[in-house]
Scaffold this motif. Structure first.
Motif, PDB file in Angstrom:
ATOM      1  N   ASP A 111     -15.782   8.023  23.358  1.00 21.46           N
ATOM      2  CA  ASP A 111     -15.741   8.244  21.905  1.00 21.46           C
ATOM      3  C   ASP A 111     -16.474   7.150  21.146  1.00 21.46           C
ATOM      4  O   ASP A 111     -17.134   7.416  20.137  1.00 21.46           O
ATOM      5  CB  ASP A 111     -14.294   8.358  21.421  1.00 21.46           C
ATOM      6  N   GLY A 143     -14.705  13.608  25.686  1.00 18.85           N
ATOM      7  CA  GLY A 143     -14.294  12.846  24.514  1.00 18.85           C
ATOM      8  C   GLY A 143     -13.480  13.726  23.571  1.00 18.85           C
ATOM      9  O   GLY A 143     -13.319  14.928  23.797  1.00 18.85           O
ATOM     10  N   LYS A 144     -12.976  13.131  22.501  1.00 22.89           N
ATOM     11  CA  LYS A 144     -12.155  13.882  21.541  1.00 22.89           C
ATOM     12  C   LYS A 144     -12.914  15.060  20.934  1.00 22.89           C
ATOM     13  O   LYS A 144     -12.331  16.109  20.644  1.00 22.89           O
ATOM     14  CB  LYS A 144     -11.683  12.954  20.411  1.00 22.89           C
ATOM     15  N   GLY A 169     -10.004  13.169  31.271  1.00 24.33           N
ATOM     16  CA  GLY A 169      -9.950  12.700  29.897  1.00 24.33           C
ATOM     17  C   GLY A 169     -10.521  11.297  29.755  1.00 24.33           C
ATOM     18  O   GLY A 169     -10.898  10.640  30.733  1.00 24.33           O
ATOM     19  N   ASN A 170     -10.550  10.837  28.524  1.00 20.88           N
ATOM     20  CA  ASN A 170     -11.169   9.562  28.177  1.00 20.88           C
ATOM     21  C   ASN A 170     -10.125   8.460  28.083  1.00 20.88           C
ATOM     22  O   ASN A 170      -9.193   8.542  27.276  1.00 20.88           O
ATOM     23  CB  ASN A 170     -11.904   9.717  26.831  1.00 20.88           C
ATOM     24  N   GLN A 412      -4.529  16.950  28.316  1.00 27.28           N
ATOM     25  CA  GLN A 412      -5.486  16.831  27.212  1.00 27.28           C
ATOM     26  C   GLN A 412      -6.737  17.679  27.458  1.00 27.28           C
ATOM     27  O   GLN A 412      -7.602  17.769  26.612  1.00 27.28           O
ATOM     28  CB  GLN A 412      -5.940  15.367  27.069  1.00 27.28           C
TER      29      GLN A 412
END
Length: 413
Positions: A111, A143-144, A169-170, A412
């Protein structure tokens, strides 16, 4: 690393623009690729005509502007956030809006990297493993703001070039390297307490992992982690010194830093945790100089060394890693335990006969594993990786089978 990634793409018939910052580095990259193809022909993996065809798809360049029409960019610069962001800011100005911008980072925040662009939905991590042309794993990091289309594209790209893509996920280190952190830390801590590098590595190798954590550090370059730690310390406003045994209340071992300050980075300098006949040599030998340094280090700090047995070495390396795996799962960084096992089987040489670290946990016995993690948490309260995973406690108490673990988490992904 860039040359290895380029070879993956060229082998799949995908045209590649190879961008470098100066002619010296570009020539070195081209020479590296030519050598890789020469070796492939020599070993019978392809014929001369096939190698020539692959290399014909390569276009070297020193100009960012030449990337204006590409569909995908894979960045593979130094593992420093400021450098990554500078590269992505430049890519934003030259690449077409539809282009996907990938980072080969092994641990940095996707991110933050994406924040250097105006297209965070098109930014994704594509973590290749060394050597990239050989290792099957591709750890894709969401990323988000990464869009489903971007994820689908890099997943398909991975399959096209013969990789096994795993979406994670990050977080710091993502899935594989995050689990690697406590494994490597425990190897260092045990050297502080009484073990020697060869004793730690031998136990891990006897378990079935091809190369122990300290040989891995020498192979990768001890200075790589040193640089990352210094970068992280600067971001926290901390000055790192080799006298530190805790940082922000967490246990820390500076033995690797002390080697780096002496210019001993591992294989490439001929000395690290082990000694080598010359810089670049592959065969590690016991290193009396390092052993003397450790003894002096312990004497100056009043550390009483003790004999550490094989069972403790095995538990502290592997159980810390598995406990972190449960945290990766409970936080939704990995979607299911089988994804974690795939990452470790294909990216880190985890022995196949055990099924992977999460499956191996069921073979150890979840209650037994949880009890040992709790034991080491009591023994080493300043090492946060021994804080027992809530998910591990839950599945141990309920004797929940592996295939149902994902139902206890909120992914996520």
């Amino acid at each position: 690393m860039g040359s290895g990634i380029a070879m993956c793409l060229l082998n799949a018939g995908i045209p590649v623009l190879l961008l470098e910052q100066n002619k010296q580095f570009l020539d070195k990259g081209i020479d590296s690729l030519k050598k890789l193809y020469f070796d492939s022909v020599r070993l019978g993996k392809m014929n001369q005509e096939q190698a020539k065809k692959c290399l014909s798809l390569l276009t070297p360049t020193l100009k960012y502007q030449d990337l204006r029409n590409v569909d995908v960019v894979i960045e593979a610069v130094f593992e420093t956030m400021s450098i990554k962001k500078d590269v992505f800011a430049k890519l934003e100005t030259v690449c077409k809006p539809a282009a996907i911008l990938c980072s080969n980072t092994s641990s940095l925040d996707i991110d933050q990297i994406a924040s250097a662009t105006k297209r965070p939905n098109k930014v994704v991590g594509t973590h290749f493993f060394v050597p990239a042309y050989h290792m099957k794993l591709l750890e894709n990091v969401r990323g988000k703001m990464t869009s489903p289309e971007t994820i689908a594209t890099v997943t398909n790209l991975g399959i096209t070039i013969g990789k096994v893509p795993v979406l994670v996920g990050n977080c710091n280190g993502f899935c594989g390297n995050r689990m690697m952190f406590p494994y490597s830390a425990e190897a260092l801590f045990m050297m502080e307490e009484g073990a020697l590098p060869q004793e730690v590595d031998q136990v891990v190798e006897d378990f079935g992992i091809p190369i122990g954590p300290l040989k891995v550090a020498d192979l990768s370059g001890i200075d790589i982690g040193w640089g990352i730690r210094k970068d992280q310390a600067r971001n926290m406003g901390i000055t790192m010194t080799t006298s530190a045994r805790t940082i922000n209340g967490k246990r820390y071992c500076p033995l690797g830093d002390m080697l780096c300050e002496k210019g001993h980075f591992g294989r490439k300098t001929g000395q690290g945790y082990y000694k080598y006949d010359r810089p670049g040599a592959k065969i590690p030998r016991n290193n009396p100089d390092f052993e003397d340094m450790v003894l002096q280090y312990c004497k100056e700090r009043g550390i009483a060394r003790r004999k550490i047995g094989p069972q403790e070495i095995l538990e502290r390396c592997l159980y810390s890693l598995i406990n972190e795996g449960f945290k990766v799962l409970e936080e939704g960084i990995a979607g299911k335990p089988q994804d974690i096992d795939t990452v470790w089987l294909l990216g880190y040489g985890w022995p196949r006969y055990t099924g992977g670290p999460m499956f191996y946990a069921t073979q150890v016995g979840l209650k037994r594993l949880y009890e040992r993690v709790c034991h080491y948490h009591r023994e080493f309260p300043t090492s946060p990786h021994w804080q027992p995973s809530a998910l591990l406690r839950k599945v141990a108490e309920g004797n929940i089978p592996l295939e149902a673990w994902s139902q206890q988490t909120h992914s996520q992904l």
